[in-house]
Write a protein that holds these residues in place. Sequence first.
Motif, PDB file in Angstrom:
ATOM      1  N   TYR A   1      -0.071  -4.750   5.226  1.00 37.88           N
ATOM      2  CA  TYR A   1       0.689  -3.505   5.350  1.00 37.88           C
ATOM      3  C   TYR A   1       0.229  -2.419   4.388  1.00 37.88           C
ATOM      4  O   TYR A   1       0.082  -1.261   4.777  1.00 37.88           O
ATOM      5  CB  TYR A   1       2.190  -3.759   5.179  1.00 37.88           C
ATOM      6  CG  TYR A   1       2.775  -4.406   6.397  1.00 37.88           C
ATOM      7  CD1 TYR A   1       2.963  -3.687   7.559  1.00 37.88           C
ATOM      8  CD2 TYR A   1       3.127  -5.755   6.394  1.00 37.88           C
ATOM      9  CE1 TYR A   1       3.481  -4.283   8.696  1.00 37.88           C
ATOM     10  CE2 TYR A   1       3.647  -6.356   7.526  1.00 37.88           C
ATOM     11  CZ  TYR A   1       3.824  -5.619   8.678  1.00 37.88           C
ATOM     12  OH  TYR A   1       4.331  -6.201   9.802  1.00 37.88           O
ATOM     13  N   GLU A   2      -0.010  -2.775   3.140  1.00 39.28           N
ATOM     14  CA  GLU A   2      -0.341  -1.767   2.133  1.00 39.28           C
ATOM     15  C   GLU A   2      -1.785  -1.279   2.208  1.00 39.28           C
ATOM     16  O   GLU A   2      -2.070  -0.144   1.810  1.00 39.28           O
ATOM     17  CB  GLU A   2      -0.047  -2.305   0.737  1.00 39.28           C
ATOM     18  CG  GLU A   2       1.420  -2.490   0.477  1.00 39.28           C
ATOM     19  CD  GLU A   2       1.765  -2.878  -0.950  1.00 39.28           C
ATOM     20  OE1 GLU A   2       2.958  -2.842  -1.274  1.00 39.28           O
ATOM     21  OE2 GLU A   2       0.859  -3.224  -1.730  1.00 39.28           O
TER      22      GLU A   2
ATOM     23  N   THR B   1      -2.962  -1.504   7.188  1.00 39.35           N
ATOM     24  CA  THR B   1      -2.168  -0.548   7.960  1.00 39.35           C
ATOM     25  C   THR B   1      -2.182   0.838   7.325  1.00 39.35           C
ATOM     26  O   THR B   1      -2.429   1.831   8.006  1.00 39.35           O
ATOM     27  CB  THR B   1      -0.715  -1.045   8.093  1.00 39.35           C
ATOM     28  OG1 THR B   1      -0.731  -2.314   8.756  1.00 39.35           O
ATOM     29  CG2 THR B   1       0.133  -0.089   8.888  1.00 39.35           C
ATOM     30  N   SER B   2      -1.943   0.921   6.038  1.00 40.04           N
ATOM     31  CA  SER B   2      -1.860   2.218   5.360  1.00 40.04           C
ATOM     32  C   SER B   2      -3.172   2.981   5.373  1.00 40.04           C
ATOM     33  O   SER B   2      -3.185   4.206   5.418  1.00 40.04           O
ATOM     34  CB  SER B   2      -1.387   2.049   3.915  1.00 40.04           C
ATOM     35  OG  SER B   2      -0.042   1.622   3.891  1.00 40.04           O
TER      36      SER B   2
ATOM     37  N   MET C   1       2.404   2.565   3.586  1.00 46.82           N
ATOM     38  CA  MET C   1       3.421   1.516   3.538  1.00 46.82           C
ATOM     39  C   MET C   1       3.347   0.825   2.181  1.00 46.82           C
ATOM     40  O   MET C   1       2.255   0.627   1.640  1.00 46.82           O
ATOM     41  CB  MET C   1       3.204   0.525   4.675  1.00 46.82           C
ATOM     42  CG  MET C   1       3.302   1.194   6.030  1.00 46.82           C
ATOM     43  SD  MET C   1       3.188   0.024   7.358  1.00 46.82           S
ATOM     44  CE  MET C   1       4.894  -0.500   7.440  1.00 46.82           C
ATOM     45  N   ARG C   2       4.505   0.463   1.691  1.00 50.51           N
ATOM     46  CA  ARG C   2       4.588  -0.261   0.426  1.00 50.51           C
ATOM     47  C   ARG C   2       5.603  -1.381   0.574  1.00 50.51           C
ATOM     48  O   ARG C   2       6.739  -1.118   0.989  1.00 50.51           O
ATOM     49  CB  ARG C   2       5.006   0.673  -0.716  1.00 50.51           C
ATOM     50  CG  ARG C   2       4.771   0.046  -2.066  1.00 50.51           C
ATOM     51  CD  ARG C   2       5.085   1.005  -3.146  1.00 50.51           C
ATOM     52  NE  ARG C   2       6.331   0.489  -3.722  1.00 50.51           N
ATOM     53  CZ  ARG C   2       7.105   1.118  -4.561  1.00 50.51           C
ATOM     54  NH1 ARG C   2       6.807   2.336  -4.922  1.00 50.51           N
ATOM     55  NH2 ARG C   2       8.166   0.560  -5.042  1.00 50.51           N
ATOM     56  N   VAL C   3       5.232  -2.572   0.272  1.00 46.94           N
ATOM     57  CA  VAL C   3       6.120  -3.713   0.343  1.00 46.94           C
ATOM     58  C   VAL C   3       6.760  -3.894  -1.017  1.00 46.94           C
ATOM     59  O   VAL C   3       6.064  -3.993  -2.031  1.00 46.94           O
ATOM     60  CB  VAL C   3       5.361  -4.988   0.758  1.00 46.94           C
ATOM     61  CG1 VAL C   3       6.278  -6.197   0.746  1.00 46.94           C
ATOM     62  CG2 VAL C   3       4.711  -4.801   2.125  1.00 46.94           C
ATOM     63  N   ILE C   4       8.090  -3.890  -1.072  1.00 50.49           N
ATOM     64  CA  ILE C   4       8.798  -4.074  -2.338  1.00 50.49           C
ATOM     65  C   ILE C   4       9.686  -5.290  -2.294  1.00 50.49           C
ATOM     66  O   ILE C   4      10.012  -5.785  -1.251  1.00 50.49           O
ATOM     67  CB  ILE C   4       9.633  -2.833  -2.718  1.00 50.49           C
ATOM     68  CG1 ILE C   4      10.540  -2.409  -1.564  1.00 50.49           C
ATOM     69  CG2 ILE C   4       8.735  -1.688  -3.082  1.00 50.49           C
ATOM     70  CD1 ILE C   4      11.489  -1.293  -1.913  1.00 50.49           C
TER      71      ILE C   4
ATOM     72  N   ILE D   1       0.343 -10.785   3.650  1.00 47.13           N
ATOM     73  CA  ILE D   1       1.202  -9.872   4.403  1.00 47.13           C
ATOM     74  C   ILE D   1       1.279  -8.523   3.696  1.00 47.13           C
ATOM     75  O   ILE D   1       1.167  -7.466   4.327  1.00 47.13           O
ATOM     76  CB  ILE D   1       2.598 -10.486   4.613  1.00 47.13           C
ATOM     77  CG1 ILE D   1       2.486 -11.689   5.552  1.00 47.13           C
ATOM     78  CG2 ILE D   1       3.587  -9.447   5.146  1.00 47.13           C
ATOM     79  CD1 ILE D   1       3.709 -12.549   5.621  1.00 47.13           C
ATOM     80  N   LYS D   2       1.462  -8.558   2.391  1.00 48.59           N
ATOM     81  CA  LYS D   2       1.515  -7.318   1.617  1.00 48.59           C
ATOM     82  C   LYS D   2       0.215  -6.538   1.765  1.00 48.59           C
ATOM     83  O   LYS D   2       0.219  -5.327   1.993  1.00 48.59           O
ATOM     84  CB  LYS D   2       1.791  -7.632   0.141  1.00 48.59           C
ATOM     85  CG  LYS D   2       1.953  -6.412  -0.712  1.00 48.59           C
ATOM     86  CD  LYS D   2       2.341  -6.781  -2.142  1.00 48.59           C
ATOM     87  CE  LYS D   2       2.506  -5.514  -2.956  1.00 48.59           C
ATOM     88  NZ  LYS D   2       2.953  -5.753  -4.296  1.00 48.59           N
TER      89      LYS D   2
ATOM     90  N   LYS E   1       2.382 -14.451   1.193  1.00 48.87           N
ATOM     91  CA  LYS E   1       3.065 -13.206   0.813  1.00 48.87           C
ATOM     92  C   LYS E   1       2.059 -12.123   0.438  1.00 48.87           C
ATOM     93  O   LYS E   1       2.212 -10.963   0.817  1.00 48.87           O
ATOM     94  CB  LYS E   1       4.037 -13.455  -0.341  1.00 48.87           C
ATOM     95  CG  LYS E   1       5.264 -14.222   0.059  1.00 48.87           C
ATOM     96  CD  LYS E   1       6.190 -14.416  -1.133  1.00 48.87           C
ATOM     97  CE  LYS E   1       7.394 -15.224  -0.749  1.00 48.87           C
ATOM     98  NZ  LYS E   1       8.309 -15.404  -1.885  1.00 48.87           N
ATOM     99  N   ASP E   2       1.039 -12.496  -0.300  1.00 51.75           N
ATOM    100  CA  ASP E   2       0.002 -11.534  -0.689  1.00 51.75           C
ATOM    101  C   ASP E   2      -0.787 -11.046   0.522  1.00 51.75           C
ATOM    102  O   ASP E   2      -1.153  -9.877   0.603  1.00 51.75           O
ATOM    103  CB  ASP E   2      -0.950 -12.137  -1.713  1.00 51.75           C
ATOM    104  CG  ASP E   2      -0.289 -12.376  -3.064  1.00 51.75           C
ATOM    105  OD1 ASP E   2       0.718 -11.699  -3.373  1.00 51.75           O
ATOM    106  OD2 ASP E   2      -0.775 -13.254  -3.810  1.00 51.75           O
TER     107      ASP E   2
END
Length: 66
Positions: free
Chosen positions: A11-12, A15-16, A63-66, A7-8, A4-5
């Motif tokens: 994206y954060e 990618t960002s 991008m922010r994963v919430i 993947i976050k 999970k960390d």
Amino acid sequence: MNIKDRIKYFYEVVTSQGQTEQVANYVSNSCVVRLGEAVYPVGIEGMQQHLIDVRKTYPDLQMRVI
């Protein structure tokens, strides 16, 4: 770092911030994109180019994963 960390982070951060040099740490060379029944191989280089193209279109993308 658990999955999970990772993947976050992808994206954060990757990618960002457009850190294309890190894509190989998160994407397989056998990466494909599926659109309906169609399958398009993209691999690491294709994903890097995709991130570059997205940044051209959306230079302020965050991008922010919430």
